[in-house]
Design an enzyme around this catalytic site. Sequence first.
Site, mmCIF file in Angstrom:
data_model
loop_
_atom_site.group_PDB
_atom_site.id
_atom_site.type_symbol
_atom_site.label_atom_id
_atom_site.label_comp_id
_atom_site.label_asym_id
_atom_site.label_seq_id
_atom_site.Cartn_x
_atom_site.Cartn_y
_atom_site.Cartn_z
ATOM 1 N NE ARG A 156 38.163 18.425 -42.664
ATOM 2 C CZ ARG A 156 37.119 17.887 -42.954
ATOM 3 N NH1 ARG A 156 36.760 17.932 -44.407
ATOM 4 N NH2 ARG A 156 36.219 17.164 -42.425
ATOM 5 N NE ARG A 166 30.395 19.076 -39.112
ATOM 6 C CZ ARG A 166 31.783 19.433 -38.352
ATOM 7 N NH1 ARG A 166 32.878 18.670 -38.567
ATOM 8 N NH2 ARG A 166 31.669 20.397 -37.356
ATOM 9 C CG ASP A 173 37.392 17.020 -33.912
ATOM 10 O OD1 ASP A 173 37.722 16.309 -34.767
ATOM 11 O OD2 ASP A 173 36.290 17.134 -33.840
ATOM 12 C CB SER A 187 36.008 19.990 -40.271
ATOM 13 O OG SER A 187 37.458 19.955 -40.099
ATOM 14 C CG ASP A 203 39.938 9.945 -33.268
ATOM 15 O OD1 ASP A 203 40.727 10.435 -33.903
ATOM 16 O OD2 ASP A 203 38.935 10.665 -32.417
ATOM 17 C CG HIS A 204 39.420 11.520 -37.115
ATOM 18 N ND1 HIS A 204 39.541 11.835 -35.804
ATOM 19 C CD2 HIS A 204 38.653 12.481 -37.780
ATOM 20 C CE1 HIS A 204 38.690 12.804 -35.623
ATOM 21 N NE2 HIS A 204 38.095 13.308 -36.823
HETATM 22 C C1 MIC Z 1 34.855 16.233 -38.814
HETATM 23 O O1 MIC Z 1 33.944 15.787 -38.043
HETATM 24 O O2 MIC Z 1 34.516 16.753 -39.506
HETATM 25 C C2 MIC Z 1 36.294 15.884 -38.161
HETATM 26 C C3 MIC Z 1 36.821 14.940 -39.024
HETATM 27 O O3 MIC Z 1 36.328 15.478 -36.841
HETATM 28 C C4 MIC Z 1 36.939 17.393 -38.039
HETATM 29 C C5 MIC Z 1 38.333 17.308 -38.125
HETATM 30 C C6 MIC Z 1 39.094 16.907 -39.328
HETATM 31 O O4 MIC Z 1 38.841 17.164 -40.320
HETATM 32 O O5 MIC Z 1 40.049 16.369 -38.874
HETATM 33 C C7 MIC Z 1 36.240 18.307 -37.215
HETATM 34 O O6 MIC Z 1 35.072 18.218 -37.115
HETATM 35 O O7 MIC Z 1 36.860 19.026 -36.779
HETATM 36 FE FE1 SF4 Z 2 35.165 11.709 -35.519
HETATM 37 FE FE2 SF4 Z 2 34.309 13.935 -36.025
HETATM 38 FE FE3 SF4 Z 2 32.874 12.096 -36.682
HETATM 39 FE FE4 SF4 Z 2 33.075 13.064 -34.190
HETATM 40 S S1 SF4 Z 2 32.293 14.321 -35.796
HETATM 41 S S2 SF4 Z 2 33.203 10.402 -34.825
HETATM 42 S S3 SF4 Z 2 35.313 13.494 -34.159
HETATM 43 S S4 SF4 Z 2 34.729 12.404 -37.632
#
Ligand code: MIC
Ligand code: SF4
Length: 758
Positions: free
Chosen positions: A651, A453, A165, A649, A100-101
Amino acid sequence: MAEPVGPTTPIELVQAAYARYPKAVAEARARLGRPVTFAEKVLFAHADDPATVGIDRGVDYADYRPDRVAMQDATAQMALLQFMTAGLPQVQVPSTVHCDHLIQARVGAAADMANALDVNSEVYDFLRTVSAKYGIGFWKPGSGIIHQVVLEQYAFPGGMMIGTDSHTPNAGGLGMVAIGVGGADAVDVMAGWPFNTRVPKVIGVRLTGKLSGWASAKDVILKVAGILTVKGGTGAIVEYFGPGCESISATGKATICNMGAEIGATCSLFPYDQRTAGYLRSTARGELAKLADAHAEHLRVDSEVIENPELYFDRVIDINLSELEPHLVGPHTPDLDRPISDVGKAAHEEGYPLEISAALVGSCTNSSYEDIGRAANIARQAKAKGLMVKAPLLITPGSEQVRATIERDGLLADLEAIGATVLANACGPCIGQWQRDDITKGTPNTIVSSFNRNFPARNDGNPSTLSFIGSPETVTAMALTGRLDVDFVRHGVPGPDGEDILLEPPSADELPAKGFDPGESGFVAPAPVGNTVEVVVKPGSDRLELLEPFAAWDGNDFTGLQVLMKAVGKCTTDHISPAGPWLKYRGHLTNISGNLFIGVNNAFSLDEAGTGIDVRDHSRKPLPDLAKAYKDAGIYWVAIGDENYGEGSSREHAAMEPRYMNGRAIIVRSFARIHEANLKKQGVLALTFKNPDDYERLCADDTVDIVGLADLAPGNPVTVVIHHADGTSSEILTTHTMSEEHIAWFKAGSALNVLRGN
Ligand code: MIC
Ligand code: SF4
């Protein structure tokens, strides 16, 4: 693992989980000597051993056995590269990967998807084959955002799951303890080890009244974020209870739990009720609803707790849903909360750009059938009154099932009729996968979204973009006004002749009357056990790189460490290792390390974010270059952080990169939970100033010794000696949260080294 992973959670798995409840809950009540919260029931029912599991909230570490593991494509790469080195034939717990990302939003769903399949083919092939080989279910690109797919297929009341995630807690809307973790934690569980974490505190949120008018589930969590702030939930499960819960749909509950990540909560949780049952039936899980009904007494808090919540929760927050009005949070942080009625005034006072340059609906937080239905209801009213959007409105459906259903039911057409563009079923602009051509970098502008976010530069890579968050209907109404300072609730939307047109509060079906249309199935089952699938990682690839183990600790104290940088203020994982264009290197540690700290506001080089001073010649360098220069010269370093360092995140790249680039320790005023756990897993010392003011002592030219490491023990402080350039030095104390097991990881070089038996 006996059963191959399928496209949904098998009923037998749920039966087995429920069979553990009566004994585990009795054990919980007996050991705690009191009635228990729902969160505690789920934790006990998943304890490795309920008879001995740690019970001291916020203090003990405990081992749990989650029912499932879920990974998204951006984090799964590193998780599975680590899993491969463990040398196991199969994962031991049902696990899935969701693509999805990595899909970039540019023109619209079809073209963007074709482009993603092309540019990411190497990574998708890797994830598909590695999943096939190790018994992992694989969800193809286009099937939807991980958390929506998990909600539709895998989540169940009273279950426990971990996911790579931070918004994994979305599944709490169905009553699942679902915790966001780094890849290394997922590797442990997939390898058959327990999930080890600190026993969470439990914050109770009592909901009374009923949502009405423009207020929605999103406004509940925006309000909670305003109360608790971005670190107020750290180390805690947020458990909702009270009569107001039943007035919120299952997907609305998921929205609330999803955004609990923004207050640092371990996860959030709603009790099982008939709204949840309705959602289960509507998503073809009627059997599961029956089973949950039969075990309903275990799937909610004990009634004595409801009578006297203050006695059993660490904190109780009261929200009367009937009094709630729509909110907007931002810019730059999800806890800067204002009711819509105050936004215009604040915008003028603070000098926020008043014109809205883009409005975005979707993300894992708000892309359910009901969410899109409420936005479409506003669109229908607008259309009937001759209104069109004044700012581009971009819609990302949460899953293929939602997309197919909203298309069939005409909701997408309603939105397109006022000028909206529909993007692929993916994260898209939420994670900076938004190729925006209308604004040049550095131009201040305002965007509104229904995402979760709003850190600087997150959506479009432009730190001058001010991002605000509200509900899908709020965002749609704001796309119609095109302005931040129009109170659409009270004053309506300016019409074509300048008159104010009042819109009715949105109303929409919570679930599709004709049932969900599953659309095109995106699930690929793993190969049969004992298969010979070959996993391809091309030598010389710039997207994927096999991992080398980190070196074990040599038994000596750390001396003469340079201070690479000192972060001032907010330092999220988006500052440490941003996503957007860097997502393409998530499977390549060397390449992704090129983004280390590039968003950090460094005290030693404050006028240019992401830079630092090379102490050898006092030149200014981008921080990743400086770290590399030190690494090449054999110099080790520490980095200093402020409050809630590593917020955001899951990550683990944000922890692996410092480790890989010669970082020995990160010393901060306070850590965000997942990031601290990730640092420990990768063998980096995660230290917290005992006296937060000691943060001030560190200067650019200092070197640091970390001493007494041979005596590292749980609960013991660690001494840090700071040597200043003028020859003076000072000794300070730091604390850590390492258990014996974490110390073993540090000594072995990383948790993975322990798992491999290195
Ligand atoms: C996000 O919303 O920041 C992400 C991208 O979904 C991350 C995961 C990632 O950095 O791959 C998260 O929230 O954990
Ligand atoms: Fe994707 Fe993270 Fe955004 Fe949710 S918050 S849509 S998991 S990038």
